[in-house]
Design a protein around this motif. Structure first.
Motif, PDB file in Angstrom:
ATOM      1  N   MET A 273       8.535   1.586   9.762  1.00  0.00           N
ATOM      2  CA  MET A 273       8.382   2.697   8.821  1.00  0.00           C
ATOM      3  C   MET A 273       7.029   3.386   8.971  1.00  0.00           C
TER       4      MET A 273
ATOM      5  N   ARG B  97       5.890  10.960  12.875  1.00  0.00           N
ATOM      6  CA  ARG B  97       6.298  12.222  12.238  1.00  0.00           C
ATOM      7  C   ARG B  97       5.090  13.099  11.929  1.00  0.00           C
TER       8      ARG B  97
ATOM      9  N   GLU C  64      -0.596  13.716  -0.286  1.00  0.00           N
ATOM     10  CA  GLU C  64       0.368  12.715   0.198  1.00  0.00           C
ATOM     11  C   GLU C  64      -0.226  11.323   0.102  1.00  0.00           C
TER      12      GLU C  64
ATOM     13  N   SER D 276       2.449   5.295  -5.380  1.00  0.00           N
ATOM     14  CA  SER D 276       3.722   4.597  -5.185  1.00  0.00           C
ATOM     15  C   SER D 276       3.553   3.161  -4.727  1.00  0.00           C
ATOM     16  N   GLY D 277       2.351   2.634  -4.812  1.00  0.00           N
ATOM     17  CA  GLY D 277       2.201   1.216  -4.548  1.00  0.00           C
ATOM     18  C   GLY D 277       1.598   0.867  -3.205  1.00  0.00           C
TER      19      GLY D 277
ATOM     20  N   ILE E 149      -2.959  -0.431   3.563  1.00  0.00           N
ATOM     21  CA  ILE E 149      -1.810   0.189   4.224  1.00  0.00           C
ATOM     22  C   ILE E 149      -2.121   1.631   4.589  1.00  0.00           C
TER      23      ILE E 149
ATOM     24  N   VAL F 114       5.417  13.393   1.457  1.00  0.00           N
ATOM     25  CA  VAL F 114       4.940  13.424   2.834  1.00  0.00           C
ATOM     26  C   VAL F 114       5.717  14.536   3.525  1.00  0.00           C
TER      27      VAL F 114
ATOM     28  N   LEU G 111       8.003  14.066   6.661  1.00  0.00           N
ATOM     29  CA  LEU G 111       9.193  13.208   6.603  1.00  0.00           C
ATOM     30  C   LEU G 111      10.338  13.915   5.868  1.00  0.00           C
TER      31      LEU G 111
ATOM     32  N   ASN H  81      13.646   9.850   4.278  1.00  0.00           N
ATOM     33  CA  ASN H  81      12.551   9.018   4.769  1.00  0.00           C
ATOM     34  C   ASN H  81      11.419   8.899   3.766  1.00  0.00           C
TER      35      ASN H  81
ATOM     36  N   LEU I  68      12.653   6.292   1.517  1.00  0.00           N
ATOM     37  CA  LEU I  68      12.606   4.998   2.194  1.00  0.00           C
ATOM     38  C   LEU I  68      11.168   4.484   2.298  1.00  0.00           C
ATOM     39  N   LEU I  69      10.236   5.433   2.513  1.00  0.00           N
ATOM     40  CA  LEU I  69       8.827   5.046   2.584  1.00  0.00           C
ATOM     41  C   LEU I  69       8.397   4.409   1.262  1.00  0.00           C
ATOM     42  N   ASN I  70       8.843   5.007   0.156  1.00  0.00           N
ATOM     43  CA  ASN I  70       8.487   4.451  -1.137  1.00  0.00           C
ATOM     44  C   ASN I  70       9.067   3.058  -1.351  1.00  0.00           C
TER      45      ASN I  70
ATOM     46  N   PHE J  73       9.712   1.042   1.181  1.00  0.00           N
ATOM     47  CA  PHE J  73       8.975   0.215   2.138  1.00  0.00           C
ATOM     48  C   PHE J  73       7.644  -0.243   1.556  1.00  0.00           C
ATOM     49  N   LEU J  74       6.966   0.663   0.835  1.00  0.00           N
ATOM     50  CA  LEU J  74       5.631   0.352   0.332  1.00  0.00           C
ATOM     51  C   LEU J  74       5.627  -0.810  -0.647  1.00  0.00           C
ATOM     52  N   VAL J  75       6.767  -1.048  -1.308  1.00  0.00           N
ATOM     53  CA  VAL J  75       6.807  -2.217  -2.193  1.00  0.00           C
ATOM     54  C   VAL J  75       7.674  -3.319  -1.585  1.00  0.00           C
TER      55      VAL J  75
ATOM     56  N   ARG K 253      12.473   9.747  -6.866  1.00  0.00           N
ATOM     57  CA  ARG K 253      11.457   8.861  -6.314  1.00  0.00           C
ATOM     58  C   ARG K 253      10.880   7.935  -7.376  1.00  0.00           C
TER      59      ARG K 253
END
Lengths: 411, 209
Positions: free
Chosen positions: A1, A8, A311, A318-319, A324, B90, B93, B97, B100-102, B104-106, B146
């Protein structure tokens, strides 16, 4: 990811990312090109220069003597009498003395009159097919000559006078192919080998016919004057039997006023010393572009991150931990420079193989783009590191970002 | 669920005090205030985006000011969904995506949930579009998706409707209420947009003191 995110983000800004990649790729391409050319030149020079300890020929430039008789790229300095060098063959410090006689070519490939030891001992070359030359006019081909000119055992051809391709042919000097050597990757691959007698016969002949220009005629006339009494060769390639020979043999040779001795290793070192500054200029240029590409990468990353501070703040909301965020930005720098260097390396090798064809044609040397230098790995590593470093400062400023304050600044 | 006590923030050298809140699981609260009343600061403190000057916030009986920066990031990702006035994504993306990134981040992946939410807001067929191809109203709907993507128990919305016209305002508010109900999440909206008043049973007004 995260890899997808980095990728991207790179292609989302095709122009600035593209500029960074092109700059990095071109600098690396030039560096690789210079590296590969130098490496191959040095390799060729070293491998051939170390075969012979001393080249003895007619008075003239030492470098020319070496280039002509070892590398077969320059003109002969003149001829020497076999009588004058007789003492060398018998000297106890001399392990081997191989005579060579130049003067003719076939389609710009040199015909070298010599003895079997040139093939057997000097180049440790093996016959692929056929046999070695015995009689006059019999010729053994280097592997590359046979391949390029599509000659096989039993074929015959007329040689041309001189060492470059010319229209003048020795019409009576018809050569017959009796053997072809296995490839060695060395200069012998590009030579046609025959006995000394062949050369002597051919030139006695052409001398009588006298069918070439006056200047050459006079020179030739002069060169062939002694022919009835003594025979001549172009050079004698000597290998020592003792390290002490280095201190005595060259002196003995140079004392004779018609002879000169040149040590290939020393002459080649001199030549390389002459080439290095030119290579250095090219390298400086390459490093300059490399510096530019670093700057461009830095600007690309900083601009891109400035553009993306919302962003980044949003990702944090968003965590995403700061780690990261930093990692994803460094990853972007890594990817950018990795792509750039990879393209640069590939282009360098691609261009080298194109230039290799050209160089091979003009020097009768094998140059190729399909060799790799361990330095290239370091270049790749260095370039990628540069990319990561370029990403470092924007990564740190994103790390320090104050989420609530950033999001409060409405666009 | 959410408990605040004696909260205040320091803003431009003045201290703003906030009323104490006690929001139970699944409850919806509207906080109304004029601009400058510190409502965004209030929400940021509740969501752990900034630290209070005094007082504390407790979520699920956990005092969030005691968490480290990294712990707070993770905690926020798992438990709180945010909706802002200007939705940021973003840009490079696609919608899918981004979502999905959000996840993924958790450390989650749940494509079914993602698709279900997109369908709810009527944008499932746009999931391969880049964010900038959407209208403001559509962007806000995606940001509602989101906020719910990781099934948090709290949704915090900061002026979610003030950039929207009446129609989109209604759509966004209805979605926020409906989806947080469905997910049994408590919803806190801070706004100066009085169009929202009619949708909520209880609201708190902030005064500049």
């Amino acid at each position: 990811m995260l890899l997808k995110l980095a990728w991207r983000n790179i292609i989302y800004r095709p122009f600035s990312s593209g500029l960074s990649i092109v700059l990095l790729a071109s600098s690396i391409m030039i560096i690789v090109l210079a590296l590969l050319t130098m490496q191959q030149l040095e390799d060729k020079f070293d491998e051939n220069a170390n075969k012979v300890d001393l080249v003895v020929g007619a008075k003239g430039s030492r470098l020319q003597l070496v280039l002509c008789n070892i590398f077969h790229i320059d003109n002969p300095t003149g001829n020497i009498n076999l009588e004058d060098i007789d003492f060398l063959s018998k000297h106890p410090f001399v392990k081997s003395a191989v005579p060579i006689s130049l003067g003719d070519n076939y389609k710009s490939y040199r015909i070298v009159g010599t003895q079997e030891s040139f093939i057997n001992n000097l180049y440790s070359s093996k016959l692929a097919v056929g046999k070695l030359f015995k009689k006059s006019q019999e010729v053994v081909l280097g592997a590359n000559v046979a391949k390029t000119l599509k000659l096989k055992i039993g074929d015959s051809f007329y040689g041309s006078h001189g060492i470059e391709a010319s229209l003048h042919q020795h019409e009576n000097a018809k050569y017959k192919v009796v053997g072809i050597l296995s490839p060695t990757g060395q200069i012998i691959d590009n030579l046609l080998l025959t006995s000394l007698q062949t050369i002597w016969d051919a030139h006695a002949d052409s001398h009588q016919k006298g069918s070439f220009d006056l200047k050459k005629e006079i020179k030739h006339d002069h060169a062939h004057h002694h022919e009835k009494t003594t025979k001549e060769i172009t050079a004698l390639l000597i290998n020592y039997s003792s390290p002490r020979a280095k201190f005595s043999i060259p002196g003995l040779v140079n004392k004779k006023k018609q002879l000169i001795g040149a040590e290939p290793a020393i002459e080649i070192q001199r030549l390389l010393d002459l080439i290095y500054p030119a290579v250095k200029v090219v390298s400086i240029l390459a490093w300059f572009i490399f510096g530019l590409s670093f700057l461009s990468m830095l600007v690309t990353m900083i601009n891109s991150l400035k553009d993306r501070k919302y962003e980044v703040a949003m990702m944090r909301v968003s965590g995403a931990t700061s780690k990261i965020v930093i990692f994803s930005i460094l990853l972007e720098g890594f990817l950018l420079s990795f792509i750039g260097s990879l393209i640069g390396l590939l282009m360098g090798h691609f261009l080298m193989s194109i230039m290799g064809v050209y160089l091979t044609n003009s020097y009768h040397y094998q140059f190729t783009g399909f060799i790799f230098n361990t330095l290239e790995l370091w270049i790749l590593l260095g370039a990628v590191l540069i990319g990561v470093i370029a990403a470092f400062s924007p990564a740190i400023s994103s790390y320090k970002i104050d989420i609530s304050r950033t999001l409060k600044n409405k666009i | 669920m959410i408990l605040t006590k004696d909260l205040s923030v320091k803003y431009d050298n003045r201290i703003i005090n906030f009323p104490d809140l006690d929001v139970k699981s699944g409850e919806h609260v509207l906080i109304l205030g004029k601009s400058g009343s510190g409502k965004t600061s209030f929400l940021n403190v509740i969501g752990g985006l900034s630290r209070p000057y005094s007082g504390y916030v407790s979520i699920n009986s956990k005092t969030i000011s005691s968490l480290s920066k990294n712990q707070l990031d993770v905690f926020r990702g798992l438990n709180i969904g945010f909706v802002f006035q200007t939705p940021h994504f973003v840009k490079s993306l696609s919608i899918e995506n981004n979502l999905l990134l959000n996840q993924f981040l958790v450390g989650k992946t749940n494509k079914n949930h993602l698709n279900r939410l997109l369908e709810k807001v009527g944008l499932l067929n746009r999931k391969d579009d880049l964010i900038n191809n959407l209208s403001e109203g559509e962007k806000q709907r995606i940001s509602i998706v989101r906020s719910l993507i990781n099934q948090p128990n709290i949704i915090l919305a900061d002026e979610p409707t003030s950039a929207l016209d009446d129609e989109n305002c209604k759509i966004a508010t209805d979605l926020l209420i409906e989806l947080s109900k469905e997910n049994n999440a408590c919803l806190i909206i801070v706004t100066h947009d009085s169009r929202l008043k009619s949708k909520f049973n209880q609201y708190v007004e902030l005064d500049v003191t």
